[in-house]
Write a protein that holds these residues in place. Structure first.
Motif, short mmCIF file in Angstrom:
data_model
loop_
_atom_site.label_atom_id
_atom_site.label_comp_id
_atom_site.label_asym_id
_atom_site.label_seq_id
_atom_site.Cartn_x
_atom_site.Cartn_y
_atom_site.Cartn_z
N ASP A 133 24.07 -26.80 12.01
CA ASP A 133 23.51 -25.77 12.87
C ASP A 133 24.25 -25.70 14.22
OD1 ASP A 133 22.70 -28.23 13.75
OD2 ASP A 133 20.63 -27.64 14.22
N GLY A 134 25.53 -26.07 14.20
CA GLY A 134 26.33 -26.09 15.42
C GLY A 134 26.92 -24.74 15.78
N MET A 135 27.68 -24.74 16.86
CA MET A 135 28.23 -23.51 17.41
C MET A 135 29.20 -22.81 16.44
SD MET A 135 30.53 -23.09 20.87
CE MET A 135 29.31 -24.01 21.83
N ILE A 136 30.00 -23.58 15.73
CA ILE A 136 31.00 -23.00 14.83
C ILE A 136 30.33 -22.20 13.72
CG2 ILE A 136 32.91 -23.48 13.27
CD1 ILE A 136 33.52 -23.99 16.22
N ASN A 137 29.30 -22.77 13.09
CA ASN A 137 28.60 -22.06 12.02
C ASN A 137 27.82 -20.87 12.55
OD1 ASN A 137 29.44 -23.49 9.73
ND2 ASN A 137 27.90 -25.08 10.02
N LEU A 140 30.42 -18.17 12.90
CA LEU A 140 30.78 -17.61 11.60
C LEU A 140 29.67 -16.75 11.03
CD1 LEU A 140 32.49 -20.73 9.94
CD2 LEU A 140 33.60 -18.75 10.96
N GLY A 141 28.42 -17.11 11.36
CA GLY A 141 27.28 -16.34 10.88
C GLY A 141 27.26 -14.92 11.41
N ILE A 142 27.87 -14.69 12.57
CA ILE A 142 27.95 -13.34 13.14
C ILE A 142 28.69 -12.41 12.19
CG2 ILE A 142 28.86 -11.97 15.06
CD1 ILE A 142 28.49 -14.40 16.85
N PHE A 143 29.66 -12.95 11.46
CA PHE A 143 30.46 -12.15 10.54
C PHE A 143 29.96 -12.26 9.10
CE2 PHE A 143 33.09 -13.59 14.08
CZ PHE A 143 33.59 -12.38 14.55
N GLY A 144 28.77 -12.82 8.94
CA GLY A 144 28.18 -12.91 7.62
C GLY A 144 28.73 -14.04 6.76
N ILE A 145 29.41 -14.99 7.37
CA ILE A 145 29.97 -16.13 6.63
C ILE A 145 28.95 -17.25 6.60
CG2 ILE A 145 31.86 -17.80 6.50
CD1 ILE A 145 33.57 -15.83 8.08
N LYS A 146 28.68 -17.78 5.42
CA LYS A 146 27.67 -18.83 5.29
C LYS A 146 28.14 -20.10 5.99
CE LYS A 146 29.23 -20.77 0.88
NZ LYS A 146 28.82 -21.15 -0.50
N ALA A 147 27.18 -20.92 6.37
CA ALA A 147 27.47 -22.14 7.10
C ALA A 147 28.17 -23.17 6.20
CB ALA A 147 26.18 -22.74 7.66
N PHE A 148 29.12 -23.87 6.79
CA PHE A 148 29.84 -24.94 6.08
C PHE A 148 29.30 -26.30 6.50
CE2 PHE A 148 32.94 -21.48 6.05
CZ PHE A 148 33.39 -21.51 4.74
N ASN A 149 29.35 -27.24 5.59
CA ASN A 149 29.01 -28.63 5.91
C ASN A 149 30.28 -29.34 6.37
OD1 ASN A 149 26.24 -28.43 5.11
ND2 ASN A 149 26.93 -28.47 2.98
N TRP A 150 30.69 -29.06 7.60
CA TRP A 150 31.97 -29.54 8.09
C TRP A 150 32.06 -31.06 8.08
CZ3 TRP A 150 35.67 -26.01 8.78
CH2 TRP A 150 35.29 -24.68 9.02
N LEU A 151 30.97 -31.73 8.38
CA LEU A 151 31.01 -33.18 8.56
C LEU A 151 30.51 -33.96 7.36
CD1 LEU A 151 29.71 -33.36 12.25
CD2 LEU A 151 32.07 -33.17 11.43
#
Length: 299
Positions: A133-137, A140-151
């Motif tokens: 639920d960080g800033m990067i996701n 990305l959500g602004i452009f409709g891209i689903k959140a990634f589990n980066w870590l």
């Protein structure tokens, strides 16, 4: 009289470098030799060193599968982060080489992340930014891209660490920028007269002229990446599934968690030899691609 002045000057010079010489002997040369000696011992900080010969080194390559795994992961991390960092640093250096108003402010802003270095604070910030639920996701959500589990994704965690290394490109950028400033404008003017475009000028003038600087940055950044510890320890703690468990973390765990100091010293010397061999290989390859203007071409 001249001889007395020479001797006086010689001892005066030694006096001025004495603080550095003392620091070098005490904090660099002595630990360097001591670690080599300890690598041949069974030493846990709680007992006196017991000489075991090559046992630590044999164990590393025969029974300790995790050591080879961490070296492989460290190699992937280096191969991923260093080229990206150099390309990005050179790209920004080319942009900041422009003669526009307020360019000094832009240069300072781009260099700012590198002042912080590989600090714990930066690593914590990076971890927060790349949380589920960080800033990067959120961005990305602004452009409709689903959140990634980066870590927590085994395939993305090492990439996330590499991006932090790339983001701290300031030191390489400054060196590239200094090299770009040293290229004669007459070369570009002659190329333009002959019909050479910007891309051809970059390939046939800029890159050859700064190849020695690329060579230097490649070695320094590779050494830094191979010795990384802070970001992996703070951001992922070696996870998930040990996919970011680089050699720096294994050295730390063996020495300060399991108290196998002699064994950790052996690991550190293997890492040193790897860095030495890679550096020698890069030096050997430089004959084919590094240009030295004062020598009329490659060395």
């Amino acid at each position: 009289m001249i001889l007395k002045r020479y001797k006086y000057g010689r001892y005066t010079g030694l006096f001025y470098i004495a603080p550095w010489l003392f620091g070098f002997l005490l904090f660099q040369l002595y630990p360097f030799i001591a670690s080599l000696c300890s690598s041949f011992t069974y030493y846990t900080l709680l007992n006196k060193p017991v000489f075991v010969g090559l046992k630590n080194y044999i164990t590393l390559f025969t029974t300790d599968k995790q050591f080879l795994s961490t070296m492989t992961i460290t190699g992937f991390y280096t191969l991923l982060s260093v080229p990206l960092k150099l390309v990005f640093a050179l790209f920004i250096a080319v942009l900041l080489n422009a003669k526009i108003k307020g360019i000094g402010i832009y240069r300072s802003l781009y260099y700012l992340p590198s002042i912080l270095g590989g600090s714990v604070a930066v690593s914590v910030l990076w971890r927060v930014m790349f949380m589920k639920d960080g800033m990067i996701n959120h961005f990305l959500g602004i452009f409709g891209i689903k959140a990634f589990n980066w870590l927590t994704d085994a395939d993305l965690a090492l990439i996330t660490l590499s991006l932090l290394q790339v983001w701290q490109f300031g030191s390489a950028m400054v060196i590239f920028l200094a090299a770009l400033k040293g290229i004669s404008s007459e070369l570009y003017e002659a190329a333009a007269i002959d019909g050479g475009g910007k891309w051809k000028q970059f390939l046939h003038i800029t890159l050859p002229q700064i190849s020695s600087v690329i060579f230097f940055n490649l070695i320094m950044q590779s050494i830094q990446a191979l010795q990384n510890f802070t970001s992996a320890f703070v951001i992922t703690n070696g996870g998930p599934m040990k996919r970011t468990y680089i050699i720096g973390m294994k050295l730390y765990d063996d020495a300060f968690r399991f108290y196998k100091v002699g064994y950790a010293c052996a690991e550190s010397w293997i890492l040193f030899l790897v860095i030495l061999i890679l550096t020698l290989l890069v030096f050997k390859s430089s004959d084919a691609w590094v240009y030295y203007a004062d020598e009329g071409g490659t060395k």
